[in-house]
Design a protein around this motif. Structure first.
Motif, PDB file in Angstrom:
ATOM      1  N   GLY A  12      37.542  18.812  51.381  1.00  0.00           N
ATOM      2  CA  GLY A  12      36.757  18.440  50.319  1.00  0.00           C
ATOM      3  C   GLY A  12      37.537  18.302  48.762  1.00  0.00           C
ATOM      4  N   LYS A  13      39.294  18.581  48.233  1.00  0.00           N
ATOM      5  CA  LYS A  13      40.156  17.855  47.506  1.00  0.00           C
ATOM      6  C   LYS A  13      38.786  18.870  45.783  1.00  0.00           C
ATOM      7  N   ILE A  14      38.841  20.653  46.697  1.00  0.00           N
ATOM      8  CA  ILE A  14      37.967  21.357  45.423  1.00  0.00           C
ATOM      9  C   ILE A  14      39.234  22.716  45.165  1.00  0.00           C
ATOM     10  N   TRP A  15      38.873  22.098  43.653  1.00  0.00           N
ATOM     11  CA  TRP A  15      39.906  23.501  43.647  1.00  0.00           C
ATOM     12  C   TRP A  15      39.109  24.492  43.259  1.00  0.00           C
ATOM     13  N   GLU A  16      39.604  25.320  44.136  1.00  0.00           N
ATOM     14  CA  GLU A  16      38.198  26.914  44.113  1.00  0.00           C
ATOM     15  C   GLU A  16      38.752  27.678  42.623  1.00  0.00           C
ATOM     16  N   LEU A  17      39.799  27.629  41.843  1.00  0.00           N
ATOM     17  CA  LEU A  17      39.275  28.177  40.605  1.00  0.00           C
ATOM     18  C   LEU A  17      38.481  28.097  39.576  1.00  0.00           C
ATOM     19  N   ALA A  18      37.347  27.969  40.122  1.00  0.00           N
ATOM     20  CA  ALA A  18      36.600  28.052  39.082  1.00  0.00           C
ATOM     21  C   ALA A  18      36.003  29.022  37.883  1.00  0.00           C
ATOM     22  N   ASP A  19      36.353  30.076  38.204  1.00  0.00           N
ATOM     23  CA  ASP A  19      36.554  31.426  36.959  1.00  0.00           C
ATOM     24  C   ASP A  19      37.600  31.073  36.368  1.00  0.00           C
ATOM     25  N   PRO A  20      37.587  31.632  34.880  1.00  0.00           N
ATOM     26  CA  PRO A  20      39.167  31.870  33.731  1.00  0.00           C
ATOM     27  C   PRO A  20      40.322  32.210  34.406  1.00  0.00           C
ATOM     28  N   VAL A  21      39.994  33.501  35.477  1.00  0.00           N
ATOM     29  CA  VAL A  21      41.295  33.955  35.705  1.00  0.00           C
ATOM     30  C   VAL A  21      41.586  34.062  36.840  1.00  0.00           C
ATOM     31  N   VAL A  22      42.195  34.249  37.993  1.00  0.00           N
ATOM     32  CA  VAL A  22      41.680  34.992  39.087  1.00  0.00           C
ATOM     33  C   VAL A  22      41.706  36.483  39.053  1.00  0.00           C
ATOM     34  N   SER A  23      42.407  36.622  38.550  1.00  0.00           N
ATOM     35  CA  SER A  23      42.316  38.506  38.449  1.00  0.00           C
ATOM     36  C   SER A  23      41.856  39.071  36.941  1.00  0.00           C
ATOM     37  N   PRO A  24      40.918  39.442  36.780  1.00  0.00           N
ATOM     38  CA  PRO A  24      40.585  39.793  35.127  1.00  0.00           C
ATOM     39  C   PRO A  24      41.045  41.474  34.645  1.00  0.00           C
ATOM     40  N   ALA A  25      41.853  41.922  36.042  1.00  0.00           N
ATOM     41  CA  ALA A  25      41.772  42.799  35.734  1.00  0.00           C
ATOM     42  C   ALA A  25      43.295  43.632  36.291  1.00  0.00           C
ATOM     43  N   HIS A  26      44.093  44.285  36.324  1.00  0.00           N
ATOM     44  CA  HIS A  26      44.982  45.150  37.581  1.00  0.00           C
ATOM     45  C   HIS A  26      45.716  46.208  36.838  1.00  0.00           C
ATOM     46  N   THR A  27      45.939  47.146  37.933  1.00  0.00           N
ATOM     47  CA  THR A  27      46.694  47.851  37.239  1.00  0.00           C
ATOM     48  C   THR A  27      48.612  47.337  36.790  1.00  0.00           C
ATOM     49  N   SER A  28      49.268  47.800  36.388  1.00  0.00           N
ATOM     50  CA  SER A  28      50.272  47.200  35.946  1.00  0.00           C
ATOM     51  C   SER A  28      51.912  47.358  37.350  1.00  0.00           C
ATOM     52  N   GLY A  29      51.891  47.301  38.468  1.00  0.00           N
ATOM     53  CA  GLY A  29      52.335  47.679  39.327  1.00  0.00           C
ATOM     54  C   GLY A  29      52.038  46.078  39.699  1.00  0.00           C
ATOM     55  N   LEU A  30      51.037  45.781  39.265  1.00  0.00           N
ATOM     56  CA  LEU A  30      50.466  44.114  39.818  1.00  0.00           C
ATOM     57  C   LEU A  30      51.013  43.206  39.145  1.00  0.00           C
ATOM     58  N   ILE A  31      52.121  43.321  37.726  1.00  0.00           N
ATOM     59  CA  ILE A  31      52.882  42.372  37.003  1.00  0.00           C
ATOM     60  C   ILE A  31      53.571  41.457  37.485  1.00  0.00           C
ATOM     61  N   GLY A  32      53.833  39.771  37.092  1.00  0.00           N
ATOM     62  CA  GLY A  32      55.192  39.588  37.929  1.00  0.00           C
ATOM     63  C   GLY A  32      55.278  38.092  38.566  1.00  0.00           C
ATOM     64  N   TYR A  33      55.576  37.857  39.421  1.00  0.00           N
ATOM     65  CA  TYR A  33      56.507  37.487  40.251  1.00  0.00           C
ATOM     66  C   TYR A  33      56.996  37.806  41.789  1.00  0.00           C
TER      67      TYR A  33
END
Length: 394
Positions: free
Chosen positions: A288-309
Motif C-alpha cells: 500500500g506504500k503507507i508509512w505507518e508513522l503518523a504519530d510525531p514520535v514512536v515512543s513519547p516516553a521511556h525509561t533510561s535503559g532504552l536510550i541509544g542504538y
C-alpha cells in the motif's frame, strides 16, 4: 545452551477507560500473565504500553468546539491556508471539522501524488501521461478534469470529495490546491496552518521567514481550553478520532507512568525492567506504500535503559570473512568470542555493515505495534524478553 532468543508476548488487560489506574492495571496484568504462562522476569526485560490507553486513562480528550475556539484565537481573520494535512478519516477528519467550524474559508493545499505518510490522492499512471509533473501546481478543476474522482483502493473513497463535504457541512468555503511546494499557499493566503508531522519545524520556519502568520498543528491545544485535554509538546499531532465530536490526544503523562511501572516491577520482581510507551511503528507497507508513522514520535516516553542504538556485529559478514575456514561448533564458539570482545561503539566499522542503525525505541516500538495491531487483539501491553541478548548469552 539456550535455544530461544527474543520472545514477544501480547498481554491482555481489562478494557481501559478514563480515570483508570493504568499503572496498577499494567502491573497486575503482567503478574497474572506470569502465573498463567509460567515465565520468569529477567533483567533487561521490556514492558511497552500503547499510547492509546495512556491517553484514554488520563482523559486527554478535546472536542471539535475546543479546536475551533483555539483556532479562532490564533486566526481572527477566519480565512486560512491549511497545508499538507494527511488524508485520514481517523487522524485528520475531526481536526478538519474543528478548523472548518472556526473559519469562513479554507484554502487546502495538499501534496501529490500522496500525502506525507503515503496515502494516495490520484492515479500515478495518469500523472505520468499528463502535462503535470511533481513541480506543477494543480487547481481543483484541473485535478477533477485529469484524475476524476479517484477512489483509494483501501478506503473506497475519494478524500478530496470527503474533505470538501466535511468542510462545507460546517458552512465553510473551501478551495483545493495541489502542490509539492508549500510556499504555493502564499499565493492564496498568508494566514497558514501547517499540518505536516515530521517536517513541522522546517515548514513553519520556512513560511514565517516569508512573512506569513503561521501556526503548526503541534501548536494547537498546547494548553487547555476550559477543562479540555491538551498536549504541551505535540498539540494536535498524534491525535485520533474518538467520536464524531471528540479527539483523543497524544498522551502527556507517559514519563511519570513508565517510572511508576518500572519501580513497582522492580519491587515485585527484583529485576531491572525497562518500560516504554509506544504509538505507531516506524515501518512502511510495501504493497500500500503507507508509512505507518503518523504519530510525531514512536515512543513519547521511556525509561533510561532504552536510550541509544543497537551495537551489533553482522554474523554473516564475520562468518564469510574472518572465519571463512571454520564450521560447526568451532565456528559458533569463534563468533561468540568475537561478540564478547566487540567494541562498545562499532559505528563506522565494516563488521556492522547490514545491521540496523536506528534508535532503539523506534525498533522496539515497531515490534510492539506489529504485535498489538490496531484492531481487536486486546493486548495493549507488550512484554519482551531477550531483546538485548546475543549469541554469546547462554
Amino acid at each position: 545452551m539456550r535455544c530461544v532468543g527474543t520472545v514477544v508476548r501480547g498481554i491482555r488487560t481489562p478494557i481501559i477507560k478514563e480515570n483508570d489506574d493504568l499503572a496498577t492495571i499494567v502491573v497486575d496484568s503482567l503478574m497474572a500473565a506470569k502465573e498463567s504462562e509460567g515465565f520468569e522476569f529477567r533483567d533487561k526485560d521490556i514492558v511497552a504500553i500503547t499510547e492509546a490507553v495512556v491517553g484514554i486513562s488520563e482523559g486527554n480528550y478535546v472536542t471539535v468546539d475546543d479546536v475551533a475556539e483555539d483556532l479562532e484565537m490564533k486566526f481572527p481573520s477566519k480565512n486560512i491556508g491549511v497545508v499538507n494535512p494527511i488524508l485520514s478519516r481517523n487522524r485528520f477528519s475531526i481536526i478538519l471539522k474543528g478548523i472548518a467550524r472556526a473559519m469562513d474559508k479554507i484554502t487546502l493545499l495538499t501534496s501529490f501524488p500522496s500525502d506525507e505518510v503515503g496515502n494516495g490522492i490520484l492515479d500515478e499512471d495518469i500523472l505520468e501521461e499528463s502535462e503535470y509533473h511533481l513541480g506543477s501546481t494543480i487547481t481543483e478543476d484541473q485535478y477533477k478534469e485529469t484524475f476524476g474522482s479517484w477512489i483509494h483502493p483501501f478506503t473506497g473513497i475519494n478524500m478530496i470529495d470527503f474533505y470538501r463535504e466535511l468542510i462545507e457541512d460546517e458552512d465553510c468555503e473551501v478551495e483545493f490546491v495541489f502542490s509539492n511546494d508549500i510556499k504555493t499557499i502564499l499565493d492564496y493566503n498568508t494566514d497558514v496552518l501547517t499540518c505536516d508531522i515530521h517536517t513541522r519545524e522546517k515548514s513553519t520556519k520556512l513560511l514565517k521567514d516569508e512573512g506569513a502568520h503561521v501556526y503548526g498543528l503541534h501548536e494547537i491545544l498546547t494548553e487547555p481550553i476550559g477543562d479540555s485535554g491538551f498536549n504541551p509538546e505535540y498539540g494536535l499531532l498524534g491525535s485520533n478520532k474518538a467520536t464524531e465530536e471528540k479527539l483523543k490526544l497524544f498522551p502527556r503523562t507517559g514519563d511519570a507512568l513508565v517510572i511508576e511501572v518500572q519501580n513497582r516491577l522492580i519491587e515485585l520482581t527484583g529485576k531491572q525492567i525497562e518500560v516504554m510507551v509506544y504509538g505507531d511503528g516506524a515501518f512502511k507497507d510495501p504493497v500500500g506504500k503507507i508509512w505507518e508513522l503518523a504519530d510525531p514520535v514512536v515512543s513519547p516516553a521511556h525509561t533510561s535503559g532504552l536510550i541509544g542504538y543497537p551495537n551489533e556485529i553482522k554474523l554473516k559478514y564475520v562468518s564469510d570473512n574472518k572465519f571463512a575456514d571454520l564450521k560447526g561448533e568451532e565456528l559458533k564458539e569463534a563468533i561468540k568470542d568475537e561478540i564478547k570482545q566487540k567494541d562498545d561503539n562499532l559505528t563506522g566499522q565494516m563488521i556492522t555493515e547490514g545491521t540496523t542503525p536506528r534508535v532503539l525505541t523506534d525498533l522496539i516500538g515497531s515490534l510492539c505495534d506489529l504485535t498489538s495491531g490496531s484492531g481487536d487483539k486486546g493486548t495493549p501491553v507488550i512484554f519482551i524478553q531477550g531483546y538485548f541478548d546475543n549469541l554469546s548469552h547462554d
